[in-house]
Design an enzyme around this catalytic site. Structure first.
Site, PDB file in Angstrom:
ATOM      1  N   LYS A  50      59.128  93.541  81.609  1.00 21.55           N
ATOM      2  CA  LYS A  50      60.233  93.764  82.553  1.00 21.55           C
ATOM      3  C   LYS A  50      60.857  92.413  82.870  1.00 21.55           C
ATOM      4  O   LYS A  50      60.333  91.628  83.654  1.00 21.55           O
ATOM      5  CB  LYS A  50      59.765  94.421  83.849  1.00 21.55           C
ATOM      6  CG  LYS A  50      60.962  94.955  84.631  1.00 21.55           C
ATOM      7  CD  LYS A  50      60.825  94.869  86.145  1.00 21.55           C
ATOM      8  CE  LYS A  50      61.342  93.624  86.763  1.00 21.55           C
ATOM      9  NZ  LYS A  50      62.769  93.314  86.632  1.00 21.55           N
ATOM     10  N   GLU A  55      59.340  76.756  99.473  1.00 18.95           N
ATOM     11  CA  GLU A  55      59.946  76.449  98.171  1.00 18.95           C
ATOM     12  C   GLU A  55      61.467  76.569  98.302  1.00 18.95           C
ATOM     13  O   GLU A  55      61.994  77.637  98.590  1.00 18.95           O
ATOM     14  CB  GLU A  55      59.440  77.432  97.108  1.00 18.95           C
ATOM     15  CG  GLU A  55      60.050  77.146  95.754  1.00 18.95           C
ATOM     16  CD  GLU A  55      59.601  78.118  94.664  1.00 18.95           C
ATOM     17  OE1 GLU A  55      59.518  79.323  94.942  1.00 18.95           O
ATOM     18  OE2 GLU A  55      59.348  77.662  93.539  1.00 18.95           O
TER      19      GLU A  55
HETATM   20  P1  NAP Z   1      61.152  86.919  91.826  1.00 21.44           P
HETATM   21  O1  NAP Z   1      62.229  87.340  92.727  1.00 21.44           O
HETATM   22  O2  NAP Z   1      59.762  86.890  92.325  1.00 21.44           O
HETATM   23  O3  NAP Z   1      61.256  87.877  90.540  1.00 21.44           O
HETATM   24  C1  NAP Z   1      60.420  87.702  89.421  1.00 21.44           C
HETATM   25  C2  NAP Z   1      60.290  89.024  88.694  1.00 21.44           C
HETATM   26  O4  NAP Z   1      59.575  89.938  89.517  1.00 21.44           O
HETATM   27  C3  NAP Z   1      61.633  89.690  88.377  1.00 21.44           C
HETATM   28  O5  NAP Z   1      61.549  90.330  87.137  1.00 21.44           O
HETATM   29  C4  NAP Z   1      61.736  90.691  89.506  1.00 21.44           C
HETATM   30  O6  NAP Z   1      62.593  91.769  89.227  1.00 21.44           O
HETATM   31  C5  NAP Z   1      60.301  91.152  89.613  1.00 21.44           C
HETATM   32  N1  NAP Z   1      59.951  91.845  90.848  1.00 21.44           N
HETATM   33  C6  NAP Z   1      60.580  91.809  92.052  1.00 21.44           C
HETATM   34  N2  NAP Z   1      59.937  92.619  92.930  1.00 21.44           N
HETATM   35  C7  NAP Z   1      58.889  93.170  92.270  1.00 21.44           C
HETATM   36  C8  NAP Z   1      57.855  94.088  92.636  1.00 21.44           C
HETATM   37  N3  NAP Z   1      57.763  94.605  93.858  1.00 21.44           N
HETATM   38  N4  NAP Z   1      56.934  94.436  91.696  1.00 21.44           N
HETATM   39  C9  NAP Z   1      56.991  93.913  90.459  1.00 21.44           C
HETATM   40  N5  NAP Z   1      57.966  93.052  90.049  1.00 21.44           N
HETATM   41  C10 NAP Z   1      58.894  92.682  90.940  1.00 21.44           C
HETATM   42  O7  NAP Z   1      61.448  85.467  91.220  1.00 21.44           O
HETATM   43  P2  NAP Z   1      62.790  84.864  90.626  1.00 21.44           P
HETATM   44  O8  NAP Z   1      63.757  84.641  91.730  1.00 21.44           O
HETATM   45  O9  NAP Z   1      63.234  85.628  89.423  1.00 21.44           O
HETATM   46  O10 NAP Z   1      62.230  83.471  90.094  1.00 21.44           O
HETATM   47  C11 NAP Z   1      62.029  82.400  90.933  1.00 21.44           C
HETATM   48  C12 NAP Z   1      60.590  82.267  91.347  1.00 21.44           C
HETATM   49  O11 NAP Z   1      59.769  82.202  90.187  1.00 21.44           O
HETATM   50  C13 NAP Z   1      60.330  80.966  92.086  1.00 21.44           C
HETATM   51  O12 NAP Z   1      59.460  81.213  93.157  1.00 21.44           O
HETATM   52  C14 NAP Z   1      59.681  80.087  91.049  1.00 21.44           C
HETATM   53  O13 NAP Z   1      58.895  79.055  91.548  1.00 21.44           O
HETATM   54  C15 NAP Z   1      58.878  81.078  90.283  1.00 21.44           C
HETATM   55  N6  NAP Z   1      58.559  80.558  88.957  1.00 21.44           N
HETATM   56  C16 NAP Z   1      57.272  80.145  88.688  1.00 21.44           C
HETATM   57  C17 NAP Z   1      56.960  79.600  87.458  1.00 21.44           C
HETATM   58  C18 NAP Z   1      55.568  79.154  87.117  1.00 21.44           C
HETATM   59  O14 NAP Z   1      55.283  78.983  85.926  1.00 21.44           O
HETATM   60  N7  NAP Z   1      54.684  78.958  88.062  1.00 21.44           N
HETATM   61  C19 NAP Z   1      57.948  79.468  86.486  1.00 21.44           C
HETATM   62  C20 NAP Z   1      59.241  79.900  86.802  1.00 21.44           C
HETATM   63  C21 NAP Z   1      59.528  80.450  88.030  1.00 21.44           C
HETATM   64  P3  NAP Z   1      64.148  91.736  89.674  1.00 21.44           P
HETATM   65  O15 NAP Z   1      64.765  90.604  88.928  1.00 21.44           O
HETATM   66  O16 NAP Z   1      64.626  93.061  89.249  1.00 21.44           O
HETATM   67  O17 NAP Z   1      64.154  91.531  91.153  1.00 21.44           O
END
Ligand code: NAP
Length: 475
Positions: free
Chosen positions: A176, A377
Site C-alpha cells: 500500500k 519531528e
Molecule cells: P504517514 O502519514 O505515517 O503515512 C505513511 C503510510 O502509512 C502511508 O501509506 C499512509 O497512507 C499509511 N497510513 C496512514 N494511516 C494508516 C493506518 N491507520 N493504518 C495503516 N497505514 C496507514 O507518513 P508520511 O507523511 O507518508 O511520511 C512521513 C513520515 O515517514 C515521517 O514521520 C518520516 O520520518 C517517516 N519516514 C521514516 C523513514 C525511516 O526509514 N525511518 C523513512 C521515510 C519516512 P496514506 O498516504 O493513504 O495516508
C-alpha cells in the site's frame, strides 16, 4: 492525465472505491486518477498474494535472483522516466530524484545477490544430554504474505527497500503506497512483471491509510507488516497488528554535533544538504545542530551563507535545490510551529516564510528544547542551531529526544568521535558526515520511538524470514 488502477494478480485492474486524484505538489496539476481499493479489493489482493506465495517460495533461489537482477537492469534502462515520475508526484528536485533511482537500482542488485545467499545453521545437538545421535538444522524460510506500507518521501527507494528483500526471501507482498505518490509503485509492479515475477507475487492496493492500511494490518492471513512512516501511524499499526511480525521505520528530529575542532566548511556543506534536501522531508534530516560555543558564530555565518544560496523553484528545473513541501497544509503547519517558537523567544536567522507549499529554507536560533519545532519531528526545511559548552552537554542535548534514528558528529579528534558514537542514542552515528547520509547495504533503523527492526537488504531479509528447525534422529 492517466487513469490507473490497482495491481492485482499480475495486471492493473480498476478498484471499486472512490477515485483518488494524484497531484503535482508544485502546480496542483492532476497527474492521474485512480479508483481506490474497497475491502473486497483488499481481500482479493491478499488471496492472490497467498496464491503467489505458493509459487514464489518454491521457485529456486537462483531464479528469484535472476528476476531481481532483471528488475535492476530494467530500472537502469528507464531511470530518467522513473526520476521524472518521482519529481512529478512528490515534488522532489529532479537531481535528487535521479539519485533516488540510482540507489534503488543498487537495492535491487543487492537483493538479487542476497537471494542466493540465505543460509541456515547446524545446531550442536549433542551439547544437550540425550542429544547424541541427533542432528539439528535451522533453515531460513519466508514469513509468508508481507504487507508493505510506505510513505510519500521516497516513492521508489523506500518501496524497493521493502519489496526487494521480501521477494529475495521468497515472500509474496501486498503493497500500500502513500496516497500522494502511488504512481511510481504501480509502474514498479509492471516492471517486475516484465522482469519475470510470476503473477500474484506482488499486489498493489491504493487507498487511504485509515481504510486500506487498517484492513491489511488487521488481516490474519498477513504474516508481517513492514511499515515506514510517522510515529502516530506506526503506534496504531503496532496496536492493531495482532499476532504478526511488525517492523517500523519511523520519524526523527535528528541531532548533529559540531565540535570546536571540526572542519567547519565540511560541516556547513554537509549540514546544508542534511537540513534542506527534499525540503527537509527526510526522516534523517538534520533538525537540531549543536555547535560548540567558541565556533558558534563562525559556523552559523558559514552555514547561513550556504543556506541563502539554495535555489527554490520548479523541481523539474535542473538547477533547483528545493521544491515544494508535499501539501500547502503541511507548509502551513510548519509556519504555525515557527510562529509559536518565535512568540516564545526563538529568532529566525534566515527564511521563515512560505508561498503555498513553497517554504523558504529556515534557520532558527535561541530556541528552547521544549519548543515543538525542536522536540517534535518538523519534517520541513527548518533547522535550529544551538550552542553548547562541553562534550557531556552536547550528548545530553542530542539524546534529549523521544527519537533515535541517525546522528552526525563533526570533529577531528578520534577520541571525541568514538566517545560520542558510543554515547549517542541512535540506530546509526556518522562521524564527519551528517545524519542524512545513508547507504542501502548497512543496517538502518531506529531506537526509542524511531522504530523497530532494521532495513538494508540483508538485514531486512533477516526480519522477513523465519527460522525453521529440522531435527534428525539417527538409528
Ligand atoms: P504517514 O502519514 O505515517 O503515512 C505513511 C503510510 O502509512 C502511508 O501509506 C499512509 O497512507 C499509511 N497510513 C496512514 N494511516 C494508516 C493506518 N491507520 N493504518 C495503516 N497505514 C496507514 O507518513 P508520511 O507523511 O507518508 O511520511 C512521513 C513520515 O515517514 C515521517 O514521520 C518520516 O520520518 C517517516 N519516514 C521514516 C523513514 C525511516 O526509514 N525511518 C523513512 C521515510 C519516512 P496514506 O498516504 O493513504 O495516508
Amino acid at each position: 492525465m492517466q487513469n490507473r488502477g490497482l495491481f492485482i494478480g499480475g495486471r492493473e485492474v480498476p478498484g471499486h472505491g472512490a477515485p483518488l486524484q494524484v497531484r503535482n505538489p508544485y502546480n496542483g496539476e492532476v497527474l492521474a486518477e485512480i479508483a481506490t481499493a474497497t475491502a473486497a479489493d483488499v481481500d482479493l489482493a491478499i488471496r492472490e498474494a497467498q496464491h503467489g506465495l505458493g509459487v514464489w517460495r518454491s521457485t529456486p533461489a537462483w531464479k528469484r535472483g535472476e528476476v531481481l537482477a532483471r528488475a535492476a537492469a530494467l530500472l537502469r534502462e528507464r531511470a530518467e522516466e522513473y526520476a521524472r515520475t518521482i519529481t512529478l508526484e512528490s515534488g522532489k528536485p529532479i537531481r535528487d530524484a535521479r539519485g533516488e533511482v540510482q540507489r534503488a537500482i543498487q537495492v535491487w542488485q543487492f537483493a538479487a545477490e542476497a537471494a542466493k545467499d540465505i543460509t541456515g545453521e547446524v545446531v550442536p545437538m549433542d551439547a544437550a544430554m540425550g542429544g547424541e545421535q541427533r542432528w539439528g538444522m535451522v533453515l531460513r524460510v519466508p514469513v509468508g504474505v508481507v504487507a508493505a506500507i510506505t510513505p510519500f518521501n521516497f516513492p521508489l527507494n523506500l518501496v524497493s527497500h521493502k519489496l526487494a528483500p521480501a521477494l529475495a526471501a521468497g515472500n509474496s507482498v501486498v503493497l500500500k503506497p502513500a496516497s500522494a505518490t502511488p504512481l511510481t509503485s504501480l509502474n514498479l509492479a509492471g516492471l517486475l512483471s516484465e522482469a519475470g515475477l510470476p503473477p500474484s507475487v506482488l499486489n498493489v492496493v491504493v487507498g487511504g491509510g485509515g481504510q486500506v492500511g487498517d484492513l491489511l494490518v488487521e488481516d490474519e492471513r498477513v504474516a508481517m507488516v513492514t511499515f515506514t512512516g510517522s510515529l502516530a501511524v506506526g503506534k496504531r499499526i503496532h496496536d492493531h497488528a495482532g499476532v504478526k511480525r511488525v517492523t517500523l521505520e519511523l520519524g526523527s528530529n535528528s541531532p548533529n554535533i559540531v565540535f570546536a575542532d571540526a572542519d567547519l566548511d565540511l560541516a556547513a556543506v554537509a549540514l546544508t544538504r542534511a537540513a534542506f534536501a527534499f525540503a527537509g522531508q527526510v526522516c534523517i534530516s538534520a533538525q537540531r545542530i549543536y555547535v560548540q560555543r567558541p565556533v558558534y558564530d563562525d559556523f552559523l555565518s558559514r552555514f547561513v551563507r550556504r543556506v541563502e544560496s539554495l535555489k527554490i523553484g520548479d523541481p523539474l528545473d535542473e538547477t533547483v535545490d528545493l521544491g515544494p513541501m508535499i501539501t500547502p497544509e503541511e507548509a502551513g503547519r510548519v509556519e504555525e510551529w515557527i510562529a509559536r517558537a518565535v512568540a516564545a523567544g526563538a529568532r529566525v536567522v534566515t527564511g521563515g516564510r512560505r508561498t503555498g507549499a513553497m517554504f523558504m529554507p529556515t534557520v532558527l536560533a535561541d530556541v528552547r528544547p521544549e519548543m515543538e519545532i525542536v522536540c517534535q519531528e518538523a519534517f520541513a526545511p527548518v533547522v535550529s542551531v544551538v550552542a553548547f559548552e562541553t562534550f557531556d552537554e552536547a550528548v545530553a542535548m542530542a539524546n534529549d529526544s523521544i527519537y533515535g534514528l541517525q546522528a552526525g558528529v563533526f570533529t577531528r579528534d578520534i577520541n571525541t568521535a568514538l566517545r560520542a558514537a558510543a554515547a549517542i542514542e541512535a540506530g546509526g552515528v556518522w562521524i564527519n558526515e551528517s545524519s542524512i547520509y545513508r547507504q542501502d547495504n548497512y543496517p538502518y533503523g531506529g531506537v526509542k520511538m524511531s522504530g523497530l527492526g532494521r532495513e538494508g537488504v540483508r538485514y531486512a531479509i533477516e526480519e522477513m524470514t523465519e527460522r525453521k528447525f529440522v531435527g534428525i534422529r539417527l538409528s
